[in-house]
Design a protein around this motif. Structure first.
Motif, PDB file in Angstrom:
ATOM      1  N   LYS A   3       0.808  -1.216   0.000  1.00 45.17           N
ATOM      2  CA  LYS A   3       0.000   0.000   0.000  1.00 45.17           C
ATOM      3  C   LYS A   3       0.842   1.269   0.000  1.00 45.17           C
ATOM      4  CE  LYS A   3      -3.916  -2.151   2.179  1.00 45.17           C
ATOM      5  NZ  LYS A   3      -4.849  -2.169   3.285  1.00 45.17           N
ATOM      6  N   ASN A   4       2.151   1.132   0.184  1.00 46.65           N
ATOM      7  CA  ASN A   4       3.042   2.283   0.191  1.00 46.65           C
ATOM      8  C   ASN A   4       3.767   2.463  -1.135  1.00 46.65           C
ATOM      9  OD1 ASN A   4       2.475   2.747   2.923  1.00 46.65           O
ATOM     10  ND2 ASN A   4       4.057   1.332   3.545  1.00 46.65           N
ATOM     11  N   ARG A   5       3.561   1.564  -2.075  1.00 47.04           N
ATOM     12  CA  ARG A   5       4.314   1.587  -3.328  1.00 47.04           C
ATOM     13  C   ARG A   5       3.596   2.380  -4.410  1.00 47.04           C
ATOM     14  NH1 ARG A   5       7.323  -3.486  -4.769  1.00 47.04           N
ATOM     15  NH2 ARG A   5       8.704  -2.403  -3.344  1.00 47.04           N
ATOM     16  N   LEU A   6       4.322   3.315  -4.976  1.00 49.70           N
ATOM     17  CA  LEU A   6       3.868   4.033  -6.161  1.00 49.70           C
ATOM     18  C   LEU A   6       4.532   3.358  -7.345  1.00 49.70           C
ATOM     19  CD1 LEU A   6       4.757   7.617  -4.932  1.00 49.70           C
ATOM     20  CD2 LEU A   6       2.515   6.564  -4.857  1.00 49.70           C
ATOM     21  N   SER A   7       3.825   3.189  -8.419  1.00 47.19           N
ATOM     22  CA  SER A   7       4.447   2.654  -9.621  1.00 47.19           C
ATOM     23  C   SER A   7       3.853   3.352 -10.835  1.00 47.19           C
ATOM     24  CB  SER A   7       4.268   1.137  -9.705  1.00 47.19           C
ATOM     25  OG  SER A   7       2.904   0.797  -9.756  1.00 47.19           O
ATOM     26  N   TRP A   8       4.635   3.435 -11.892  1.00 45.39           N
ATOM     27  CA  TRP A   8       4.224   4.131 -13.094  1.00 45.39           C
ATOM     28  C   TRP A   8       4.902   3.469 -14.285  1.00 45.39           C
ATOM     29  CZ3 TRP A   8       7.156   5.992  -9.152  1.00 45.39           C
ATOM     30  CH2 TRP A   8       8.502   6.258  -9.408  1.00 45.39           C
ATOM     31  N   THR A   9       4.458   3.825 -15.463  1.00 43.53           N
ATOM     32  CA  THR A   9       5.053   3.326 -16.684  1.00 43.53           C
ATOM     33  C   THR A   9       6.100   4.331 -17.142  1.00 43.53           C
ATOM     34  OG1 THR A   9       2.985   2.233 -17.279  1.00 43.53           O
ATOM     35  CG2 THR A   9       4.600   2.573 -19.044  1.00 43.53           C
ATOM     36  N   ALA A  10       7.348   3.900 -17.148  1.00 43.27           N
ATOM     37  CA  ALA A  10       8.443   4.779 -17.569  1.00 43.27           C
ATOM     38  C   ALA A  10       8.419   4.932 -19.089  1.00 43.27           C
ATOM     39  CB  ALA A  10       9.772   4.196 -17.113  1.00 43.27           C
ATOM     40  N   GLY A  44      16.086  11.404  -9.618  1.00 44.82           N
ATOM     41  CA  GLY A  44      17.033  10.603 -10.380  1.00 44.82           C
ATOM     42  C   GLY A  44      16.941   9.111 -10.163  1.00 44.82           C
ATOM     43  N   ILE A  45      15.748   8.599  -9.876  1.00 38.34           N
ATOM     44  CA  ILE A  45      15.624   7.150  -9.662  1.00 38.34           C
ATOM     45  C   ILE A  45      15.375   6.439 -10.995  1.00 38.34           C
ATOM     46  CG2 ILE A  45      14.917   7.327  -7.257  1.00 38.34           C
ATOM     47  CD1 ILE A  45      12.067   6.839  -8.101  1.00 38.34           C
ATOM     48  N   SER A  46      16.006   5.299 -11.155  1.00 38.10           N
ATOM     49  CA  SER A  46      15.881   4.573 -12.418  1.00 38.10           C
ATOM     50  C   SER A  46      14.727   3.579 -12.418  1.00 38.10           C
ATOM     51  CB  SER A  46      17.192   3.854 -12.751  1.00 38.10           C
ATOM     52  OG  SER A  46      17.551   2.987 -11.701  1.00 38.10           O
ATOM     53  N   ALA A  47      14.287   3.158 -11.250  1.00 37.16           N
ATOM     54  CA  ALA A  47      13.144   2.233 -11.164  1.00 37.16           C
ATOM     55  C   ALA A  47      11.845   2.996 -11.393  1.00 37.16           C
ATOM     56  CB  ALA A  47      13.122   1.570  -9.795  1.00 37.16           C
ATOM     57  N   ALA A  48      10.861   2.335 -11.933  1.00 34.60           N
ATOM     58  CA  ALA A  48       9.556   2.963 -12.160  1.00 34.60           C
ATOM     59  C   ALA A  48       8.639   2.687 -10.978  1.00 34.60           C
ATOM     60  CB  ALA A  48       8.947   2.460 -13.461  1.00 34.60           C
ATOM     61  N   GLN A  49       9.208   2.771  -9.782  1.00 32.80           N
ATOM     62  CA  GLN A  49       8.431   2.609  -8.555  1.00 32.80           C
ATOM     63  C   GLN A  49       9.171   3.259  -7.402  1.00 32.80           C
ATOM     64  OE1 GLN A  49       8.222  -1.667  -8.365  1.00 32.80           O
ATOM     65  NE2 GLN A  49       9.878  -1.779  -6.896  1.00 32.80           N
ATOM     66  N   PHE A  50       8.401   3.601  -6.372  1.00 32.19           N
ATOM     67  CA  PHE A  50       8.972   4.222  -5.183  1.00 32.19           C
ATOM     68  C   PHE A  50       8.084   3.871  -3.999  1.00 32.19           C
ATOM     69  CE2 PHE A  50       9.286   7.702  -2.126  1.00 32.19           C
ATOM     70  CZ  PHE A  50      10.656   7.750  -1.924  1.00 32.19           C
ATOM     71  N   ASP A  51       8.693   3.519  -2.872  1.00 33.79           N
ATOM     72  CA  ASP A  51       7.944   3.211  -1.659  1.00 33.79           C
ATOM     73  C   ASP A  51       7.949   4.423  -0.741  1.00 33.79           C
ATOM     74  OD1 ASP A  51       7.468   0.630  -2.514  1.00 33.79           O
ATOM     75  OD2 ASP A  51       9.132  -0.229  -1.398  1.00 33.79           O
ATOM     76  N   ASP A  52       6.772   4.972  -0.487  1.00 30.19           N
ATOM     77  CA  ASP A  52       6.630   6.094   0.437  1.00 30.19           C
ATOM     78  C   ASP A  52       6.095   5.536   1.749  1.00 30.19           C
ATOM     79  OD1 ASP A  52       6.262   8.458   1.787  1.00 30.19           O
ATOM     80  OD2 ASP A  52       4.709   9.234   0.462  1.00 30.19           O
ATOM     81  N   THR A  53       6.901   5.562   2.785  1.00 27.08           N
ATOM     82  CA  THR A  53       6.519   4.981   4.070  1.00 27.08           C
ATOM     83  C   THR A  53       5.812   5.985   4.976  1.00 27.08           C
ATOM     84  OG1 THR A  53       8.698   5.483   4.970  1.00 27.08           O
ATOM     85  CG2 THR A  53       8.396   3.303   4.001  1.00 27.08           C
ATOM     86  N   THR A  54       5.543   7.188   4.464  1.00 25.87           N
ATOM     87  CA  THR A  54       4.828   8.193   5.249  1.00 25.87           C
ATOM     88  C   THR A  54       3.402   7.741   5.512  1.00 25.87           C
ATOM     89  OG1 THR A  54       6.122   9.956   4.264  1.00 25.87           O
ATOM     90  CG2 THR A  54       4.024  10.587   5.260  1.00 25.87           C
ATOM     91  N   THR A  55       2.979   7.849   6.750  1.00 24.23           N
ATOM     92  CA  THR A  55       1.588   7.577   7.100  1.00 24.23           C
ATOM     93  C   THR A  55       0.916   8.923   7.346  1.00 24.23           C
ATOM     94  OG1 THR A  55       2.191   5.481   8.150  1.00 24.23           O
ATOM     95  CG2 THR A  55       0.045   6.425   8.733  1.00 24.23           C
ATOM     96  N   PRO A  56       0.006   9.312   6.474  1.00 28.48           N
ATOM     97  CA  PRO A  56      -0.644  10.613   6.655  1.00 28.48           C
ATOM     98  C   PRO A  56      -1.582  10.606   7.865  1.00 28.48           C
ATOM     99  CG  PRO A  56      -1.619   9.436   4.814  1.00 28.48           C
ATOM    100  CD  PRO A  56      -0.468   8.605   5.302  1.00 28.48           C
ATOM    101  N   ALA A  57      -1.760  11.769   8.448  1.00 30.96           N
ATOM    102  CA  ALA A  57      -2.712  11.909   9.546  1.00 30.96           C
ATOM    103  C   ALA A  57      -4.115  11.596   9.029  1.00 30.96           C
ATOM    104  CB  ALA A  57      -2.653  13.329  10.092  1.00 30.96           C
TER     105      ALA A  57
END
Length: 92
Positions: A3-10, A44-57
């Motif tokens: 649920k923390n992973r963003l992914s996109w099509t590069a 500058g990330i080469s992967a087409a995904q990023f894990d955001d571990t922030t838990t919003p209020a």
């Protein structure tokens, strides 16, 4: 899934293998993009995904925008409904 992973099509086909991405995040209160309230999560990330571990209020909305860049130039964050290009100084 994660649920923390963003992914996109590069845009590999158009941008080539040296294309990297910048990931921008903000809150509903920080809209519109470019207000200065957004944060650069990754650059500058080469992967087409990023894990955001922030838990919003509770009750907080987070939004994300991703742009591609390579040696030929930097892509944009899209356009506002008015047709004006979105801009942010958060990821340089």
């Amino acid at each position: 899934g994660n649920k923390n992973r963003l992914s996109w099509t590069a845009p590999q086909a158009q941008g080539g293998s040296a294309t990297v991405s910048d990931v921008l995040r903000g809150t509903r209160a920080g809209l519109p993009v470019g207000s200065g309230a957004e944060t650069c999560l990754a650059t500058g990330i080469s992967a087409a995904q990023f894990d955001d571990t922030t838990t919003p209020a509770s009750g907080t909305l987070l939004w994300y925008l991703v742009r591609a860049r390579n040696a030929c130039g930097t892509g944009g964050y899209g356009k506002r409904s008015s047709g004006v290009e979105r801009a942010s100084g958060a990821c340089q």
